[in-house]
Design an enzyme around this catalytic site. Sequence first.
Site, PDB file in Angstrom:
ATOM      1  N   CYS B  28       0.842  -1.211   0.000  1.00 18.23           N
ATOM      2  CA  CYS B  28       0.000   0.000   0.000  1.00 18.23           C
ATOM      3  C   CYS B  28       0.878   1.262   0.000  1.00 18.23           C
ATOM      4  O   CYS B  28       1.684   1.464   0.911  1.00 18.23           O
ATOM      5  CB  CYS B  28      -0.920  -0.066   1.223  1.00 18.23           C
ATOM      6  SG  CYS B  28      -1.407   1.490   1.957  1.00 18.23           S
ATOM      7  N   CYS B  31       0.550   3.705   2.890  1.00 11.90           N
ATOM      8  CA  CYS B  31       1.099   3.095   4.119  1.00 11.90           C
ATOM      9  C   CYS B  31       2.605   3.315   4.180  1.00 11.90           C
ATOM     10  O   CYS B  31       3.169   3.524   5.260  1.00 11.90           O
ATOM     11  CB  CYS B  31       0.827   1.590   4.161  1.00 11.90           C
ATOM     12  SG  CYS B  31      -0.919   1.187   4.163  1.00 11.90           S
TER      13      CYS B  31
END
Lengths: 285, 103
Positions: B28, B31
Site C-alpha cells: 500500500c 502506508c
Amino acid sequence: MRSYINKLADYRDFEFEHEADLRCPKEYIEKQLRHITRGSRRTEKAEVLQKGDVAVLKLESKAAKFDRPSVTLTVGGGLFDKELEEKLVGRKVGERFAVTVNGEEVKTEVLSATRSVYPEPDDEMVKKYVAGKDDMEGVETVEQYIEHIKSHYAAEKKQETVFGILDSVAEYVLTHTDWEFDEKEVQKVYDDMYTEMCEWVKDEMGTSFEELFDDELTAQTGAENKAQLLEMIRADAERAIASALFVHKYTDGKEPKEIDLNEIYDLDWSFLQDYVTENIRFIEE
Amino acid sequence: MITYATDKNYDELVAEGVVLVDFFGVHCGPCKMLAKSLDELDDEFPFLNIVKVDTDKCPEQTEKFRINGIPDLYFYKDGKVLFHQPGMVDAEEIRSKLAEILY
C-alpha cells in the site's frame, strides 16, 4: 453551459511571492539520513540536555499541567510545552531550577536524560536501504543518497510552491468573479458528487453514507456532521462549475454544452501553472 | 519504539501506556508514506510505543477492527482506544493528537 460569467477577475492581478528557495536545509538531510542509520541507533545517558534528548522531569507549579511528579518529554520536540522545552537546553541531570512558563513559576528538576546516537552512514547502509526502492535506482553511496535527498526535496518544494500559489490564484479568481449559476446545472453536479461520495464511503469504509457515524465522517472529511458535509458538496459543485467557466475562458473559449464530473476533472489548468512557474525565481543548490 | 504485532500479542502490546497502532499493508503506497512519518516520530520520541499491524499477517485483529481501508491508525491509552484515524494522515496531525493524549 447554462451558468455564465458576468465579470471575470484577472488572475494576473493576484500578488504572490516571486522567489522560492529550493535549497535543502541541513536538518532535513540529517533527518533523512536517519532512515538509513536508525537500524543501528543506540541510546546513551545524557548529562547536559540538548535538543532531541529525552528527559524525565519532576515539575511543581500551581498550574496543573506543570505539576507532575514525573513527565517524560523530548527536549525541543514541542509535544509537551515549547516554552518549557526551550528552557531545558543546557540544564544538567540532577539540576533544580525555577522557570516562568506561560506566566507561571515552574519548579523543575531533571531526574534523568537519554540521547539517541546514530552511527555515521556508510555505503553499505545506503545499499541496504535503497534495495527494492524504484525511485532510488542507481543510488549506491552516501554521497549519491544525499544528492537524491536534495533533488527530491527541491522537486517537492517546487511543486508545493507552485501548487500553493496556483490554489491561491484560482481562489482569487473564483472569489472576485461575478458568476451567474444555473440552479439545474449546480444540482446536476451536486448529484454526481453526492453519488461519487456515497460510492467512496461504501468502498473505503464498508458502510453506507446514511449509516456513517459523525466521528468517522469528521476524520475523513473535516465536516462536523452530514448536513455540513452536504453544504460543502453544494459549495464544491458551484466551485466546480465556476472553475470550468474560468478555465475555458482562458484556454479554448469553448464551453461544453453539458457539464459533468469527468469534464471538471479533466480541466486543463496548465496555462495557470505555466504563468505561476514562469513568474517565480527558484533558488537552487 | 516500533514493534510489529501478531494476532496473539496484540492485546499485550496495547495494554499499557500511550500506544499508536498502525494497520498497514506491504503493497500500500500511502502506508509506505505513513511508515516514513512514523519512523521519524520514533526517532524524535523514542519513548512512544508504535505498534505496526500487517493486515495480511494479522487477519484476526484486522477482522476484529473491521479494517476496510489502510492505513488505519488507533491511539490507545492504557488499553483503551481514545482516538481512531482512518486513512492517510500527516505527521503534524499525529503529533497534535499525541500531545493531547500524552500530556
